[in-house]
Design a protein around this motif. Structure first.
Motif, PDB file in Angstrom:
ATOM      1  N   GLU A  32       0.836  -1.202   0.000  1.00  0.00           N
ATOM      2  CA  GLU A  32       0.000   0.000   0.000  1.00  0.00           C
ATOM      3  C   GLU A  32       0.871   1.252   0.000  1.00  0.00           C
ATOM      4  N   LEU A  33       0.410   2.289  -0.675  1.00  0.00           N
ATOM      5  CA  LEU A  33       1.109   3.567  -0.676  1.00  0.00           C
ATOM      6  C   LEU A  33       0.938   4.221   0.690  1.00  0.00           C
ATOM      7  N   ALA A  34       2.051   4.517   1.356  1.00  0.00           N
ATOM      8  CA  ALA A  34       2.012   5.156   2.671  1.00  0.00           C
ATOM      9  C   ALA A  34       1.891   6.664   2.473  1.00  0.00           C
ATOM     10  N   ASP A  35       0.945   7.278   3.141  1.00  0.00           N
ATOM     11  CA  ASP A  35       0.719   8.711   2.959  1.00  0.00           C
ATOM     12  C   ASP A  35       1.459   9.560   3.997  1.00  0.00           C
ATOM     13  N   TRP A  36       2.315   8.948   4.790  1.00  0.00           N
ATOM     14  CA  TRP A  36       3.030   9.680   5.828  1.00  0.00           C
ATOM     15  C   TRP A  36       4.507   9.896   5.501  1.00  0.00           C
ATOM     16  N   ARG A  37       4.886   9.747   4.228  1.00  0.00           N
ATOM     17  CA  ARG A  37       6.278   9.981   3.834  1.00  0.00           C
ATOM     18  C   ARG A  37       6.636  11.442   4.091  1.00  0.00           C
ATOM     19  N   PRO A  38       7.757  11.703   4.760  1.00  0.00           N
ATOM     20  CA  PRO A  38       8.175  13.085   5.006  1.00  0.00           C
ATOM     21  C   PRO A  38       8.423  13.831   3.692  1.00  0.00           C
ATOM     22  N   PRO A  39       8.361  15.153   3.714  1.00  0.00           N
ATOM     23  CA  PRO A  39       8.555  15.949   2.488  1.00  0.00           C
ATOM     24  C   PRO A  39      10.032  16.116   2.133  1.00  0.00           C
ATOM     25  N   PHE A  40      10.658  15.006   1.727  1.00  0.00           N
ATOM     26  CA  PHE A  40      12.062  15.055   1.334  1.00  0.00           C
ATOM     27  C   PHE A  40      12.237  15.967   0.126  1.00  0.00           C
ATOM     28  N   LYS A  41      13.490  16.370  -0.149  1.00  0.00           N
ATOM     29  CA  LYS A  41      13.796  17.217  -1.301  1.00  0.00           C
ATOM     30  C   LYS A  41      13.918  16.404  -2.579  1.00  0.00           C
ATOM     31  N   PHE A  42      13.774  15.098  -2.512  1.00  0.00           N
ATOM     32  CA  PHE A  42      13.846  14.226  -3.684  1.00  0.00           C
ATOM     33  C   PHE A  42      12.536  13.449  -3.800  1.00  0.00           C
ATOM     34  N   ASP A  43      12.222  13.051  -5.028  1.00  0.00           N
ATOM     35  CA  ASP A  43      10.975  12.346  -5.293  1.00  0.00           C
ATOM     36  C   ASP A  43      11.091  10.892  -4.875  1.00  0.00           C
ATOM     37  N   GLY A  44       9.972  10.310  -4.593  1.00  0.00           N
ATOM     38  CA  GLY A  44       9.933   8.910  -4.210  1.00  0.00           C
ATOM     39  C   GLY A  44       8.591   8.567  -3.598  1.00  0.00           C
ATOM     40  N   ALA A  45       8.530   7.390  -2.997  1.00  0.00           N
ATOM     41  CA  ALA A  45       7.304   6.923  -2.349  1.00  0.00           C
ATOM     42  C   ALA A  45       7.672   5.882  -1.316  1.00  0.00           C
ATOM     43  N   TRP A  46       6.834   5.772  -0.289  1.00  0.00           N
ATOM     44  CA  TRP A  46       6.971   4.718   0.696  1.00  0.00           C
ATOM     45  C   TRP A  46       5.827   3.748   0.490  1.00  0.00           C
ATOM     46  N   LEU A  47       6.152   2.455   0.537  1.00  0.00           N
ATOM     47  CA  LEU A  47       5.148   1.412   0.363  1.00  0.00           C
ATOM     48  C   LEU A  47       5.077   0.580   1.632  1.00  0.00           C
ATOM     49  N   ALA A  48       3.859   0.326   2.080  1.00  0.00           N
ATOM     50  CA  ALA A  48       3.657  -0.294   3.389  1.00  0.00           C
ATOM     51  C   ALA A  48       3.070  -1.698   3.295  1.00  0.00           C
ATOM     52  N   LEU A  49       3.413  -2.473   4.300  1.00  0.00           N
ATOM     53  CA  LEU A  49       2.875  -3.805   4.515  1.00  0.00           C
ATOM     54  C   LEU A  49       2.380  -3.832   5.951  1.00  0.00           C
ATOM     55  N   ALA A  50       1.120  -4.134   6.134  1.00  0.00           N
ATOM     56  CA  ALA A  50       0.518  -4.175   7.476  1.00  0.00           C
ATOM     57  C   ALA A  50       0.766  -2.868   8.242  1.00  0.00           C
ATOM     58  N   GLY A  51       0.648  -1.736   7.532  1.00  0.00           N
ATOM     59  CA  GLY A  51       0.770  -0.432   8.170  1.00  0.00           C
ATOM     60  C   GLY A  51       2.184   0.042   8.433  1.00  0.00           C
ATOM     61  N   HIS A  52       3.186  -0.692   7.952  1.00  0.00           N
ATOM     62  CA  HIS A  52       4.583  -0.310   8.173  1.00  0.00           C
ATOM     63  C   HIS A  52       5.270  -0.139   6.829  1.00  0.00           C
TER      64      HIS A  52
END
Length: 134
Positions: A32-52
């Motif tokens: 799942e796409l995590a919506d709590w990724r900090p606003p880093f100066k570079f692009d990217g995404a965090w993907l979660a499993l069981a909320g982590h």
């Protein structure tokens, strides 16, 4: 005394194509796409499993040698290896199946869009969720 550890937190994968990587990790692995990724100066995404957040995708970094000294990372599979193989086959995702010499672990190896090898490992000694145990 060694540093006290609990578990592996995440892996960071450098990608040339964020959209292709998002499609792979979300569509093939169901992260799942995590919506709590900090606003880093570079692009990217965090993907979660069981909320982590377990996979951090990062763009703008070299990707010529995707594995370097690391051969692969592994994610524990839920359900049965047969169901996972059927799902991967239905999604036209190639996999290499292996079994450890003692038969305890069944492993499905896949490769992401940037060439990063991922192991989906099934522990044959643990009961599959939803099945009765003796």
């Amino acid at each position: 005394m060694a540093v006290e550890l609990r578990s592996l937190d995440h892996v960071t994968v450098c990608t040339r194509d964020l959209d292709a990587s998002l499609a792979f990790y979300r569509g093939v692995l169901g992260l799942e796409l995590a919506d709590w990724r900090p606003p880093f100066k570079f692009d990217g995404a965090w993907l979660a499993l069981a909320g982590h957040a377990v996979v951090h995708l990062v763009t703008g970094r070299p990707t010529e040698n995707p594995i370097g000294a690391v051969d692969h990372f592994a994610i524990a599979g839920a359900g049965s290896p047969e169901a996972a193989k059927a799902e991967l086959t239905a999604k036209n995702v190639a996999f290499d199946e292996r079994v450890t010499p003692d038969g305890r672990f069944r492993q499905l190896f896949i490769v992401d869009p940037d060439g990063v090898k991922i192991e989906i490992v099934f522990d044959q000694t643990r009961p599959v969720a939803g099945t009765a145990t003796a």
